[in-house]
Scaffold this motif. Sequence first.
Motif, PDB file in Angstrom:
ATOM      1  N   ALA A 349      38.991 -32.621  25.774  1.00  0.00           N
ATOM      2  CA  ALA A 349      37.802 -33.350  26.229  1.00  0.00           C
ATOM      3  C   ALA A 349      37.695 -34.662  25.463  1.00  0.00           C
ATOM      4  N   ASP A 354      32.646 -34.159  24.704  1.00  0.00           N
ATOM      5  CA  ASP A 354      33.300 -33.092  23.946  1.00  0.00           C
ATOM      6  C   ASP A 354      32.310 -32.115  23.311  1.00  0.00           C
ATOM      7  N   HIS A 356      30.062 -28.370  24.555  1.00  0.00           N
ATOM      8  CA  HIS A 356      29.769 -27.418  25.630  1.00  0.00           C
ATOM      9  C   HIS A 356      28.490 -27.826  26.366  1.00  0.00           C
ATOM     10  N   GLU A 357      27.514 -28.322  25.631  1.00  0.00           N
ATOM     11  CA  GLU A 357      26.229 -28.661  26.226  1.00  0.00           C
ATOM     12  C   GLU A 357      26.400 -29.782  27.257  1.00  0.00           C
ATOM     13  N   SER A 360      28.569 -28.700  30.246  1.00  0.00           N
ATOM     14  CA  SER A 360      27.855 -27.772  31.119  1.00  0.00           C
ATOM     15  C   SER A 360      26.820 -28.510  31.958  1.00  0.00           C
ATOM     16  N   ALA A 364      27.071 -28.498  35.874  1.00  0.00           N
ATOM     17  CA  ALA A 364      26.027 -27.798  36.635  1.00  0.00           C
ATOM     18  C   ALA A 364      25.532 -28.631  37.809  1.00  0.00           C
ATOM     19  N   ASN A 445      25.169 -19.348  27.667  1.00  0.00           N
ATOM     20  CA  ASN A 445      25.521 -20.426  28.598  1.00  0.00           C
ATOM     21  C   ASN A 445      24.996 -20.068  29.994  1.00  0.00           C
ATOM     22  N   ARG A 446      23.878 -20.675  30.363  1.00  0.00           N
ATOM     23  CA  ARG A 446      23.210 -20.319  31.618  1.00  0.00           C
ATOM     24  C   ARG A 446      24.059 -20.660  32.833  1.00  0.00           C
ATOM     25  N   LEU A 447      24.764 -21.810  32.769  1.00  0.00           N
ATOM     26  CA  LEU A 447      25.646 -22.166  33.883  1.00  0.00           C
ATOM     27  C   LEU A 447      26.705 -21.077  34.081  1.00  0.00           C
TER      28      LEU A 447
ATOM     29  N   HIS B 347      40.633 -39.637  30.182  1.00  0.00           N
ATOM     30  CA  HIS B 347      39.775 -38.516  30.604  1.00  0.00           C
ATOM     31  C   HIS B 347      40.184 -37.155  30.057  1.00  0.00           C
ATOM     32  N   ALA B 348      41.288 -37.060  29.362  1.00  0.00           N
ATOM     33  CA  ALA B 348      41.740 -35.729  28.947  1.00  0.00           C
ATOM     34  C   ALA B 348      42.253 -35.683  27.509  1.00  0.00           C
ATOM     35  N   PRO B 350      41.401 -35.979  23.453  1.00  0.00           N
ATOM     36  CA  PRO B 350      40.257 -35.963  22.530  1.00  0.00           C
ATOM     37  C   PRO B 350      40.306 -37.138  21.555  1.00  0.00           C
ATOM     38  N   LEU B 556      23.702 -25.995  41.377  1.00  0.00           N
ATOM     39  CA  LEU B 556      23.044 -25.169  40.374  1.00  0.00           C
ATOM     40  C   LEU B 556      21.911 -25.943  39.713  1.00  0.00           C
ATOM     41  N   VAL B 558      20.531 -24.790  36.981  1.00  0.00           N
ATOM     42  CA  VAL B 558      20.507 -24.454  35.562  1.00  0.00           C
ATOM     43  C   VAL B 558      21.289 -25.466  34.747  1.00  0.00           C
ATOM     44  N   VAL B 559      20.932 -25.606  33.516  1.00  0.00           N
ATOM     45  CA  VAL B 559      21.806 -26.298  32.568  1.00  0.00           C
ATOM     46  C   VAL B 559      21.979 -25.371  31.378  1.00  0.00           C
ATOM     47  N   ALA B 560      23.070 -25.624  30.662  1.00  0.00           N
ATOM     48  CA  ALA B 560      23.378 -24.682  29.561  1.00  0.00           C
ATOM     49  C   ALA B 560      22.399 -24.893  28.418  1.00  0.00           C
TER      50      ALA B 560
END
Lengths: 560, 560
Positions: A349, A354, A356-357, A360, A364, A445-447, B347-348, B350, B556, B558-560
Amino acid sequence: MTGVDGRGDRYVVGVDFGTLSGRALVVRVGDGAELGTAVHEYRHGVMESRLPDGVPLPPDWALQDPEDYRDVLRQAVPAAVAAAGIDPARVIGVATDFTACTVLPTLVDGTPLCEVPELRSRPHAWVKLWKHHAGQPHADRINALAHERREPWLDRYGGKISAEWQFAKGLQILDEDPEVYRRAARFVEAADWIVWQLCGVETRNICTAGYKGIRQDGRYPSREFLAALDPGFADFVAKLDGPLLPMGARAGALTVQAAAWTGLPEGIAVAAGNVDAHVTAASAQALVPGHLVAIMGTSTCHVVNGAALAEVPGMCGVVEGGLSPGAWGYEAGQSGVGDIFGWFVEHAAPAGADSHERLSELAAAQPVGAHGLIALDWWNGNRSLLVNHDLSGLVVGLTLATRPADVYRALLEATAYGTRMIIEAFVAAGVPVRELVVAGGLTANRLLMQIYSDVTNRPLSLIGSAQGPALGSAIHAAVAAGAYPDVYAASAAMGRVDRDAYRPDPERARAYDALYAEYRSLHDHFGRGGDDVMSRLRAIRNAALDRSAARATTPLEVVA
Amino acid sequence: MTGVDGRGDRYVVGVDFGTLSGRALVVRVGDGAELGTAVHEYRHGVMESRLPDGVPLPPDWALQDPEDYRDVLRQAVPAAVAAAGIDPARVIGVATDFTACTVLPTLVDGTPLCEVPELRSRPHAWVKLWKHHAGQPHADRINALAHERREPWLDRYGGKISAEWQFAKGLQILDEDPEVYRRAARFVEAADWIVWQLCGVETRNICTAGYKGIRQDGRYPSREFLAALDPGFADFVAKLDGPLLPMGARAGALTVQAAAWTGLPEGIAVAAGNVDAHVTAASAQALVPGHLVAIMGTSTCHVVNGAALAEVPGMCGVVEGGLSPGAWGYEAGQSGVGDIFGWFVEHAAPAGADSHERLSELAAAQPVGAHGLIALDWWNGNRSLLVNHDLSGLVVGLTLATRPADVYRALLEATAYGTRMIIEAFVAAGVPVRELVVAGGLTANRLLMQIYSDVTNRPLSLIGSAQGPALGSAIHAAVAAGAYPDVYAASAAMGRVDRDAYRPDPERARAYDALYAEYRSLHDHFGRGGDDVMSRLRAIRNAALDRSAARATTPLEVVA
């Protein structure tokens, strides 16, 4: 509150030994209230590239140091009791759960071979962690011979035993370090070894003996079968076998030494060993047949009780009494789940996307299918249904318009498709799966949770505890101490679940059906012999790394 | 120096129109010395999501503004002459090359339809850039009918024409905006349109007419064929046809207006239009049969002269005189090369590993095969050998141990395997490929060049100019101005090549043979009908995006 008189102020301690750390949890016997917890990180973590003294390890190895487990007893248990603010004298029992198959060779008294000074530099003397996958060739040999001989136990494991299990790991030791094999008077699951450390009595629990030790219908694989694998392996069962205990049984009394380590009263009940995933079914109140528990963390383990025996192709195993007495416990698993998402965030990422939040949140916002991607979630091999750790990850559908959140979402979805494959295999074999109950770190992780509900088209319940395994161990400690008549009663009183926390959206579920069909078709092509490219690439990789280590090749000298 | 008397102080200007900018180069006629250059970035770049006035564009569109091309004449040409420090009166000719198939509808006088005020908001009135791929369904229709009718020209294009070409783009206009189609008196390659702007005379060049316009053996596709596609399409050739010129011919004299734009002398020779890739064969001294030129930038174009006609499955085309008079010019291509590497870095990759330099350095240290990965390099579809822009990228072999440089190297290698597929198709069809000559921006990546040499097991020569296309245009300008008798003589005098700059390592070449076999097998499975998952995923993606744009779905919440 289901307590009986006087239960309200008695306590049990559950200790959960994970991949990187151990956690102790103090629980009230009467209602399962979680009063205090503490975590101790293993000082040596997972040893994947070298031993503490620098001896290098080949690819696919994963070892641990048993002294790190004792440190959990010394550090986390007293800290949890202190955090709970209770009088340790009121603790009536202790129980443990462990990753599995995590296994070690010991002397006859339980001393780990890696603690024998002259064996300390021998990789095979150490604890082989569950994700030690270097025994795949040995698993292949075991499977091939078992098929040839039509061994009766094979179908109890979906037609294949795993490279992660006791026999593959044991055979690897015999093959690669016969002296360590010979010195190993006992070959014992860490789940049973820690109980031995606590109560001074060597026992074996039905759960790991069945799921990881190929014990079925009261027998291990025959001496003839083992001798046919290798004459030197004929005695392997003698190293494994021991007094067998059902789940929730009392293994013995806490020793003076273990009481000194933990600060708990000498002589209290120590429960039989157990496995982190399996013990969680009790804390999620999911010992009812048809309630599939998915314990989702770095990997996912699925367990479900069934009223009858069925043989499910590709599952990990079915063991009578494996989850709880009186039922057939089924297990399946996915070797990489949270590990894959973590890999993506760390290694794939770009800056700015980079976390998770953030990923996601971006993911989502997409409609189902809008990223145009399918992934096969085999970054860490495939435990179910393919039982092959030489498989690897795949992403298809990449374009110049693909963005990080697209791939991230495809990875979340891939693991959900993997779970659906497992559910469908159970259902097709006659093991009902009516409800999904999710436990583990990924429930946050709700998603991801909504995707699992949409992909499986089932309501999703969540365990009501953030410490599912430790709570499950505490429940077993209460049973071992005699506070409840059995695990079912203790689970009903002390477990917790948030029923139907997520429900599938019909339109998204329909859209996922089309994508799941693509996943299944790729799964079967790359996983069932249509194209064995993944195994060949792994062999090429390993040979290249071997040659490179031997300085026999010429890497490119140029730089850009 | 191959000059003749007096040539030494005469000059020509080559102008190269790329995807994002145009470059002018001032070259000495006698020896090809590059004296000054200047670049002008297109103000509107590539329009992929909306028109300048905000009108949104569907997926897979790519448009340009022709006024940006005129600005190159106004800005870059005078700047290059100034940078060269020469007297513009000593310039004897100008020639241009262009991306292709880049094509626009105009009025009868050459006015682009997008400059007609009432058509300015109509996407189909604008220039369709080469990488406008939304005409894939139209290409599919053309190919299906051509196969059914066994059209004689089909085998000249490897059995399939591309969505990028004039007929697919023209049919898309007819289908989706019949009024724009009707108003288009002329439908003209930008390569010819810019010549029309310079000399006021409408001409067509053999190269684009053949490779992009399906002109073979003196004929375009028949009126019957076009009418069978759509009765309204029967007149399409009338919009395309025009006075046809061989490569290096004089199209006309620089007009007063173009002289004012460029600062060059009115009346000097303007050469026939040409294509950026094809014109580079002249600057790399590679018009000799068997010398395959790979022009490697965002995409790669391969051109090679052959002494005889052969029909090569999956190539882009073969055109008599397409590269230079008297030979059969073969073209093949890869739609995404540098674009894919750039995508990866942006884009890929880090933070800390997000530069080509760092990734190449890490990747260069690996032995062949050590990353365990194979990629299919179809992020932008596949031009040769599969001629399908619905294909997409794939990576297989990913594990938790995979690192960014592993994937980066796998992407470099994938494009090399793609080139090897093309070379092998030529050789199998009887078109010799003895030597690889590489031109374009990617020649600067030494790791990439060595990988191409190892993968193809051939020595690699590099063009001796950083401005291959502009120098190639300058060479054609010199021929059009009469300074040399033909393109061959001008190429020998003015072109430059660094012979055998890279040589294959036998051990690495052997190691790559095994990996290439895996690439080829995946290529055929996903590209030749074994599994059409890529096309289905694209269709699912496009439908999801359509529905989403229409607010008919529920993403969706939702969000995480």
